[in-house]
Design an enzyme around this catalytic site. Structure first.
Site, PDB file in Angstrom:
ATOM      1  N   HIS A  95     -37.392  -7.342   4.346  1.00 14.92           N
ATOM      2  CA  HIS A  95     -36.619  -6.417   5.181  1.00 14.92           C
ATOM      3  C   HIS A  95     -36.847  -4.971   4.738  1.00 14.92           C
ATOM      4  O   HIS A  95     -37.112  -4.082   5.542  1.00 14.92           O
ATOM      5  CB  HIS A  95     -35.131  -6.779   5.087  1.00 14.92           C
ATOM      6  CG  HIS A  95     -34.254  -5.856   5.870  1.00 14.92           C
ATOM      7  ND1 HIS A  95     -33.686  -4.725   5.323  1.00 14.92           N
ATOM      8  CD2 HIS A  95     -33.885  -5.870   7.170  1.00 14.92           C
ATOM      9  CE1 HIS A  95     -32.979  -4.106   6.256  1.00 14.92           C
ATOM     10  NE2 HIS A  95     -33.086  -4.789   7.387  1.00 14.92           N
ATOM     11  N   CYS A 135     -50.226 -10.201  14.783  1.00 15.04           N
ATOM     12  CA  CYS A 135     -49.088  -9.306  14.569  1.00 15.04           C
ATOM     13  C   CYS A 135     -48.526  -9.487  13.163  1.00 15.04           C
ATOM     14  O   CYS A 135     -47.512  -8.907  12.819  1.00 15.04           O
ATOM     15  CB  CYS A 135     -48.030  -9.510  15.640  1.00 15.04           C
ATOM     16  SG  CYS A 135     -47.437 -11.195  15.746  1.00 15.04           S
TER      17      CYS A 135
HETATM   18  C1  PEP Z   1     -45.778 -13.596  10.778  1.00 15.58           C
HETATM   19  O1  PEP Z   1     -45.385 -14.700  10.423  1.00 15.58           O
HETATM   20  O2  PEP Z   1     -46.898 -13.124  10.483  1.00 15.58           O
HETATM   21  C2  PEP Z   1     -44.905 -12.732  11.586  1.00 15.58           C
HETATM   22  C3  PEP Z   1     -45.364 -11.628  12.128  1.00 15.58           C
HETATM   23  O3  PEP Z   1     -43.592 -13.119  11.717  1.00 15.58           O
HETATM   24  P1  PEP Z   1     -42.474 -12.851  10.611  1.00 15.58           P
HETATM   25  O4  PEP Z   1     -43.066 -11.971   9.553  1.00 15.58           O
HETATM   26  O5  PEP Z   1     -41.342 -12.229  11.294  1.00 15.58           O
HETATM   27  O6  PEP Z   1     -42.209 -14.257  10.147  1.00 15.58           O
END
Ligand code: PEP
Ligand code: MG
Length: 753
Positions: free
Chosen positions: A396, A705
């Site tokens: 976070h 992402c």
């Molecule tokens: C990921 O898992 O790469 C992602 C973008 O989702 P999060 O970091 O929110 O799990």
């Protein structure tokens, strides 16, 4: 006079012709070749509503609670009906048509564009909010002008002005009517080198209309010209597969294959390059600042379609040329951690162990805490820097501080015990260091401005470069990067800030409140980026993150929440919250945010996809009409992407934060195994590479992402494999754009050598 010609207006006529009209007029009157056109003035619109006596009713209809979607819809419909059902005065009609007949051969296709004006208001243009119509003929012209007027009262525009407190009666609208240029070739030109600010002109050029170059769907030729002697220093000729043209029968813009003999041919000859450079110098002299120009060639003539200043180059580059770069400090090193958000900041340390300590965080302090939490966001905004004991690059603290543009060092293990409350410290969010004492002001470096690209527009890349957003407060900064859209909007950060779990909202019978909260958070981002696409992910918070909220005591206690009740598996198991999320998306589509895309997290197989799609349909969202897809975060998802394609997904986005932890069995939050957490591990790359290949065969778009999309090595791998888009952190967008461009150019060169 209902209309004025572009030759008769300039930058000072903003109130009469709006921002677009004024800038085209300014170029025309400066003697630059701009396609001919006129403006239906803002006064014409004003007299139309006043003389027909619909103005009072119109403005009274705007007095609504803009957060109430039913009221918003009613206000929009009232305004639209008032404007489109009121006849245009005969004198105005004939003046507009008479002006139209003087353009070209009297039957020209024209572009009809809204150009809003707002006296004394800070943001007069409300960029992208009003309508534009291309390829308009005489028959449709008057209706299109009225449609532009009515677009001043779209639901989005009403919401935006009410929320910002802009009085509706102070906003007027002019309409630009301009001949469309049937470009044989077109592109963009920077009158200075985009990255270095050197006196070079950079031109990008492709066959046909400019849409393909501006949207990045074609790799254009690239010419670098030395301004001192006018010589073309390099000309990189691209393999131009597609081009955009106007169909002469329908008048609509269509894509076609570039004829074979033109595919590898050079678009601009020496004399056209020379003419462009000449125009570039004229326009730069006129505005006295480097410009970014859109241009087109038609019938041997070069036209200028738009010019915007490049304001960021010179200052930064002057600094670089003067050798003002970061120097290391002699102060003592206190601690090391992970550089999670770039920038250097000095300030007084505030040790925050309980939330009620947050009041003590003053502007410019540095928050030192075990781990940040969603309730800390307001204090994080005030802070000059953030330091945590725990957490990695996807924690976070790391995500939020990057988005807020606040330097951060995470995972120091002992900051809260090593640093004393009140100590003055300096943190370096690039190197991950914490030193005693203060760095001189000029050496401190906030990354906020760094997010703005030095390039005037994004480097033209065929692979789209997008940005990740987790908190709506970061939307403006994210949009300023020039990214092609949002590749991941995580809504759980928004939900965690609400203070109650979604389940608690339901227990309190406040479902609508929950839906409205999602609408308002997502809308802030969708609005900022409109019409660029914003990919919103449905909830994916591990149960331990919900625990701190009201109602969190009822969350299941799990041995390893990362492997537990999160993402789509929770949505499908217990669909009442999932349905509320989908209801929010449906409403956002109704509000006009057709740039929203829906993404499902942590799917494993086609079964998950089919069930999620069914809920979309039940919520009134048409899966054929909307862009929707999945995250690829588990090896199972990567291996079953073909079946998911058959189930209808339109895109698949690699969540490498999870894909890495699940492929290597390395908990991404566990510092004991952090050294073997490797997003570039061959097994992870194999899963990604194979998935891209399958998706390419099946016509599914791919993107990334996860955090790794901001790493140059991953970018090289992905572009080589043919990924459709890359979504990076705000601070990394600019570098990723350049990296993508570099790899694409290498690929072009390799293919022609
Ligand atoms: C990921 O898992 O790469 C992602 C973008 O989702 P999060 O970091 O929110 O799990
Ligand atoms: Mg994930």
């Amino acid at each position: 006079m209902a209309v004025v010609w572009l030759d008769d207006v300039g930058a000072d006529d903003l109130e009469l012709v709006g921002g677009k009209g004024a800038s085209l007029g300014e170029l025309t009157t400066a003697g630059l070749p701009v396609p001919p056109g006129f403006v239906v003035t803002a006064n014409t619109y004003r007299s139309f509503i006043e003389e027909a006596e619909i103005d009072e009713e119109l403005f009274a209809a705007m007095d609504i609670d803009h957060e109430d979607s039913a009221e918003l819809k009613a206000a929009h419909e009232t305004a639209r009906d008032l404007i489109t059902n009121t006849p245009m005065p005969e004198a105005v009609r004939s003046e507009i048509l008479e002006a139209y007949r003087q353009i070209g051969d009297g039957e020209a296709f024209v572009a009809v564009r809204s150009s809003a004006t707002a006296e004394d208001l800070p943001d007069a243009s409300f960029a992208g909010q009003q309508d534009t119509y291309l390829n308009v003929t005489e028959e449709e012209l008057l209706d299109r002008v009225r449609a532009c007027w009515a677009s001043l009262f779209s639901e989005r525009a009403i919401y935006y002005r009410n929320r910002k407190g802009f009085p509706h009666e102070k906003v007027d609208i002019a309409v630009v009517v301009q001949q469309m240029v049937d470009a044989e070739k077109s592109g963009v030109m920077f009158t200075r080198h985009p990255s270095t600010g050197e006196k070079q002109v950079i031109i990008e050029a492709a066959w046909g209309l400019g849409e393909a170059v501006v949207s990045g769907t074609v790799s254009p030729d690239n010419y670098v010209v030395n301004r001192a002697n006018g010589e073309v220093e390099t000309a990189t000729i691209a393999d131009k597969k597609t081009m955009c043209i106007r169909d002469s029968d329908s008048g609509q813009t269509v894509d076609m294959e570039v004829p074979n003999e033109k595919r590898h041919a050079r678009v601009l000859d020496e004399s056209e390059v020379g003419r462009l450079v000449e125009l570039g110098e004229l326009v730069e002299d006129h505005y006295e600042t480097p410009q970014d120009v859109e241009w087109a060639v038609y019938d041997g003539e070069v036209y200028m379609l738009q010019s915007r200043p490049i304001t960021t180059i010179s200052e930064d580059d002057m600094k670089a040329k003067n050798g003002e770069s970061k120097t290391s400090s002699d102060n003592d090193m206190l601690l090391r951690g992970l550089g999670a958000s770039p920038g250097i900041a000095s300030g007084r340390a505030r040790i925050v162990t309980k939330l009620d300590h947050l009041d003590q965080v003053a502007d410019g302090d540095i928050i030192v805490t075990k781990m940040t939490m969603p309730d800390m966001v307001p204090a994080m905004k005030r802070a000059a820097g953030i330091v945590t004991d725990e957490g990695g690059m996807t924690s976070h603290a790391a995500i939020v501080s990057r988005e807020l543009g606040v330097p951060a060092v995470v995972g120091t293990s002992t900051a809260t015990s090593t640093i004393e409350d009140g100590d003055v410290i300096t943190i370096d969010g690039d190197k991950g260091t914490i030193r005693e004492g203060e760095e001189p002001e000029e050496k401190q470096r906030q990354p906020v401005e760094d997010a703005r690209p030095k390039t005037p527009v994004k480097p033209m890349t065929a692979t789209e470069v997008k940005v990740n957003v987790s908190i709506p407060e970061a939307a403006e900064r994210a949009a300023a990067t020039g990214a092609d859209g949002v590749g991941l909007l995580r809504i759980e950060h928004m939900v965690l800030t609400l203070g109650k779990t979604p389940e608690r909202y339901i227990e309190d019978n406040s479902e609508q409140e929950f839906v409205d909260e999602i609408i308002s958070g997502v809308r802030e981002v969708a609005e900022e980026f409109y019409p660029r696409p914003v990919r919103v992910r449905t909830l994916d918070a591990p149960t331990d993150e919900f625990r701190q909220l009201q109602g969190g005591e009822n969350e299941p206690r799990e041995h390893n929440p990362m492997l537990g009740y999160r993402g789509i598996r929770r949505g499908l198991d217990n669909p009442h919250i999932f349905k509320l999320e989908l209801a929010a998306f449906r409403r956002l589509y109704e509000l006009g945010y057709d740039n929203l895309e829906i993404m499902f997290p942590l799917v494993n197989d086609a079964e998950d996809v089919i069930r999620a799609k069914q809920y979309m349909v039940e919520a009134g969202i048409d899966p054929d009409k909307r862009e929707w897809g999945v995250m690829i975060e588990t090896p199972a998802a990567a291996l079953s992407v073909g079946d998911m394609a058959n189930a209808g997904i339109k895109f698949a986005s690699f969540g490498t934060n999870d894909l890495t932890q699940y492929t290597l069995a390395v908990d991404r939050n566990n510092e004991h195994v952090a050294p073997i957490y490797d997003e570039l591990h061959p097994a992870v790359l194999k899963l990604i590479g194979d998935t891209i290949e399958t998706c390419r065969e099946l016509g599914v778009k791919t993107s990334i992402c996860g955090q790794a999309g901001s790493k140059p090595k991953m970018v090289q791998f992905l572009v080589d494999k043919g990924i459709s888009s890359i979504s990076a952190n705000i601070d990394a967008v600019r570098d990723v754009q350049h990296e993508v461009k570099r790899v694409e150019q290498r690929l072009i060169l390799d293919s022609v050598r």
